[in-house]
Design an enzyme around this catalytic site. Structure first.
Site, PDB file in Angstrom:
ATOM      1  N   ASP A   1       0.470  21.936 -56.137  1.00  0.00           N
ATOM      2  CA  ASP A   1       0.982  23.120 -56.812  1.00  0.00           C
ATOM      3  C   ASP A   1       2.038  23.736 -55.893  1.00  0.00           C
ATOM      4  OD1 ASP A   1       1.409  25.615 -57.966  1.00  0.00           O
ATOM      5  OD2 ASP A   1      -0.574  26.387 -57.449  1.00  0.00           O
TER       6      ASP A   1
ATOM      7  N   ASP B   1       3.729  23.216 -64.036  1.00  0.00           N
ATOM      8  CA  ASP B   1       2.859  23.708 -62.971  1.00  0.00           C
ATOM      9  C   ASP B   1       1.492  23.033 -63.101  1.00  0.00           C
ATOM     10  OD1 ASP B   1       1.926  25.270 -60.803  1.00  0.00           O
ATOM     11  OD2 ASP B   1       3.123  26.984 -61.466  1.00  0.00           O
TER      12      ASP B   1
ATOM     13  N   HIS C   1      -5.499  25.215 -55.475  1.00  0.00           N
ATOM     14  CA  HIS C   1      -5.308  26.083 -54.310  1.00  0.00           C
ATOM     15  C   HIS C   1      -6.249  25.714 -53.162  1.00  0.00           C
ATOM     16  CE1 HIS C   1      -2.852  29.645 -56.129  1.00  0.00           C
ATOM     17  NE2 HIS C   1      -2.347  28.452 -56.414  1.00  0.00           N
TER      18      HIS C   1
ATOM     19  N   HIS D   1       8.340  25.502 -59.029  1.00  0.00           N
ATOM     20  CA  HIS D   1       8.573  26.312 -57.836  1.00  0.00           C
ATOM     21  C   HIS D   1       8.442  25.517 -56.548  1.00  0.00           C
ATOM     22  CE1 HIS D   1       4.220  27.056 -56.854  1.00  0.00           C
ATOM     23  NE2 HIS D   1       4.053  27.016 -58.163  1.00  0.00           N
TER      24      HIS D   1
ATOM     25  N   GLU E   1       7.107  31.918 -56.547  1.00  0.00           N
ATOM     26  CA  GLU E   1       6.136  31.954 -57.640  1.00  0.00           C
ATOM     27  C   GLU E   1       4.746  32.336 -57.154  1.00  0.00           C
ATOM     28  OE1 GLU E   1       3.089  30.526 -60.474  1.00  0.00           O
ATOM     29  OE2 GLU E   1       3.397  29.936 -58.376  1.00  0.00           O
ATOM     30  N   GLU E   2       4.377  31.904 -55.956  1.00  0.00           N
ATOM     31  CA  GLU E   2       3.024  32.146 -55.471  1.00  0.00           C
ATOM     32  C   GLU E   2       2.738  33.621 -55.224  1.00  0.00           C
ATOM     33  OE1 GLU E   2       0.743  30.201 -55.681  1.00  0.00           O
ATOM     34  OE2 GLU E   2       1.439  28.137 -55.477  1.00  0.00           O
TER      35      GLU E   2
END
Length: 383
Positions: free
Chosen positions: A189, A244, A324, A72, A223-224
């Site tokens: 990510d 991922d 994250h 993504h 995607e997030e």
């Protein structure tokens, strides 16, 4: 043909370029255009959805039972919730991430009148004013605000300059590539996953690799927020590998080195046959790997299945420390994954029945159960 040699300089340079392009979910047009430009340079044909998800194709010997790999383009970010009377901005997160990692971040705010720079700060930011209260303020998005780098004293100045509720905010990645091949940055990510797709393509194109079936490279843009691969697959795609991040943390089996193969996430187990094939390819090609399960994590594949695609799914991950947040990965994992993806791309199709969406039991695979009495006969009671 076994695994192909990966151009790690190209991989690293591509990742650095991707990290330089802001792409919070909802503001991905620029990175979509950059990805399309690189796909054109590599010579791949592609299609783009109306919102910007990309589906590129390398042709194989057959279009039926096609394979796909997905990563993504979108990242975490934030959005303006309110213009505050003190001239600062109240925020809500875009994607699931902690305000703990937002504090101190440098950002870009995109308004209808142009972009501005700023900093996310706790409400009590000055130790010279609040003393120990700086350390006791709770961690939450209600306890941070965005200070804009402009002459602003109240909400009317914000309005005059064009700020509005809903403005999207990109968080600076602050990347660092160390001499010992660690990479530290926000948004690895899944910018690292996207770079892996390009490195895999580059190796396949450079080696003029023969593919047994068409191979699609898919780039999702949401995607997030859980949408991911929900609307960009085709019915000809029989298997989908998501690339991922895997979390290297206490209680996890992921590593910053080698390939981490996801056995399940919060949506449930991944396809047994496709996952076993990836494990076998790692073993045959001397690629270091480990397996892991992610309880608080889902990826593009879950969105595809929930959208109704009958596709086998698997997850390969690069181990990320502090996911994250200020994430860290290692080039060893990136190279290992790209090698695995090239080995998979050229490997023979083992389940020929997957060429068709529906069929008879003929050719349907079997999972080994030699030691299990699958259908035990009832024991008759003795009289």
């Amino acid at each position: 043909m076994s695994r192909l040699t990966i151009d790690t300089v190209y991989l690293k340079d591509t990742l650095a370029e991707l990290l330089s392009i802001a792409s919070p979910t909802g503001y991905t047009d620029t990175i979509v255009r950059a990805a399309v430009g690189e796909l054109r340079r590599l010579g791949l044909e592609m299609e783009i959805t109306r919102r910007g998800a990309i589906r590129a194709r390398l042709p194989g010997k057959s279009p039926l039972g096609a394979r796909a790999m997905i990563a993504h383009l979108d990242t975490l970010g934030a959005q303006v919730k309110m213009l505050k009377p003190n001239g600062r901005l109240e925020l809500v997160p875009v994607g699931n991430w902690s305000a703990r990692f937002a504090e101190g971040a440098r950002v870009t705010i995109f308004t209808d009148k142009g972009a501005y720079r700023g900093t996310i700060l706790p409400l009590k930011a000055s130790g010279h004013t609040f003393n120990e209260e700086v350390d006791t303020q709770p961690v939450s998005w209600d306890n941070v605000e965005l200070r804009v780098d402009a002459i602003i004293k109240d909400q009317y100045d914000l309005e005059r300059l064009g700020f509005a509720v809903g403005d999207l905010i990109a968080i600076d990645p602050a990347p660092e590539f160390t001499d010992n091949d660690f990479i530290v940055s926000r948004h690895l990510d899944d910018k690292a996953g996207v770079a892996l797709l390009f490195a895999t393509m580059e190796a396949l194109v450079r080696n003029d690799a023969e593919l047994p079936v068409d191979l699609f490279f898919i780039f999702s843009i949401a995607e997030e927020i859980g949408i991911g691969g929900a609307s960009v697959l085709t019915d000809d795609i029989a298997s989908l590998i998501t690339i991922d991040n895997g979390t290297t943390a206490p209680g996890q089996n992921s590593s910053e080195f080698g390939v981490t193969i996801g056995m399940a996430d919060q949506a449930g187990p991944f396809d047994w046959h496709l996952t076993q094939k990836l494990v076998k390819l790692c073993e045959e090609n001397d690629i270091r790997y480990q397996k892991d399960i992610f309880k608080y994590y889902r990826s593009d594949s879950a969105a595809a299945l929930e959208a109704g695609y009958d596709v086998r799914t698997a997850l390969v991950t690069f181990g990320v420390d502090a996911s994250h947040g200020y994430e860290r990965i290692h080039m060893h994992a990136l190279r290992s994954i790209a090698e695995l993806l090239t080995a998979y791309a050229v490997s023979p199709v083992e389940i020929g029945r997957d060429r068709e969406m529906m069929g008879s039991i003929a050719g349907f695979p079997t999972q080994p159960m030699e030691d299990a009495d699958v259908f035990p006969r009832p024991v008759k009671p003795q009289v």
